[in-house]
Write an enzyme that holds these catalytic residues in place. Structure first.
Site, short mmCIF file in Angstrom:
data_model
loop_
_atom_site.label_atom_id
_atom_site.label_comp_id
_atom_site.label_asym_id
_atom_site.label_seq_id
_atom_site.Cartn_x
_atom_site.Cartn_y
_atom_site.Cartn_z
N TYR A 284 0.83 -1.20 0.00
CA TYR A 284 0.00 0.00 0.00
C TYR A 284 0.87 1.26 0.00
CZ TYR A 284 -3.50 3.44 1.35
OH TYR A 284 -4.31 4.54 1.40
N LYS B 213 0.86 4.18 -2.97
CA LYS B 213 0.56 5.58 -2.70
C LYS B 213 1.78 6.47 -2.94
CE LYS B 213 -3.78 5.67 -1.84
NZ LYS B 213 -4.69 6.45 -2.74
#
Length: 204
Positions: A138, A142
């Site tokens: 993740y 991002k």
């Protein structure tokens, strides 16, 4: 997306209250209950599906004739040790958080250039700036949104378009809390740093 209890839902509600023409999207239209009553147009959209992306953009242009603001906030999270992380799950996160964002940008930029105005806001995360254990995939997805947005801003220089990244620092939403947020307060502050234009958002 704009599923109830998330940031996208709160943004749609606020924009609608301010008199904007809002097109709210999610994979499942029924997940956006309450937004139609506020005057929002509800559209199905899977940003990992090129056919779905084209159909949604065509519907917006058919109805409104233009696109002034795109907020790319669809996201997929996950936790796990990198050495044991399922590769297919990692691909799903990147397909949504990175390539889905890219697909939406590519879908709206020609229209915005033609109308000589438009704003693209990509939603990132503080986890794109900081790295934590068991959140490697993740964090990486991002992190990718930041240079993408930065590069896009430079590429569109002189095209009358504005590009920003929203770095979510903290929030009380269905992502951070199993129960949908009872209320969402959005405070945005613009900071200008070398090569970056951040909207630092705290949702509590």
């Amino acid at each position: 997306g704009c599923t109830k209890g998330g940031i996208g839902y709160a943004l749609c509600a606020e924009f609608a209250k301010r008199g904007c023409s809002v097109f709210a999207t999610a994979r499942k239209v029924e997940s956006m209950c309450g937004l139609k009553e506020l005057g929002c147009h509800l559209l199905p959209l899977d940003i990992t599906d090129s056919v779905s992306v084209r159909a949604a953009i065509a519907r917006v242009l058919e109805t409104a004739g233009r696109i002034d603001v795109l907020v790319n906030n669809a996201g997929l999270s996950g936790r796990g040790a990198l050495a044991e992380y399922d590769i297919e799950e990692a691909k799903r996160q990147f397909n949504t958080n990175v390539f889905g964002t890219m697909a939406m940008v590519q879908a709206v930029v020609p229209t915005m250039i033609a109308q000589r105005s438009g704003t693209i806001i990509n939603v990132g995360s503080a986890l794109g700036l900081l790295t934590f254990p068991f959140a490697s995939v993740y964090c990486a997805s991002k992190k990718a949104v930041q240079p993408m947005t930065d590069s896009l801003r430079m590429e569109l220089a002189g095209k009358y378009l504005c590009t920003s990244i929203v770095v979510v620092v903290d929030m009380d939403s269905m992502w951070a809390n199993p129960a949908p947020a009872a209320s969402v307060f959005l405070s945005a502050h613009v900071r200008t740093l070398p090569m970056y234009q951040f909207l630092l958002c705290v949702v509590a």
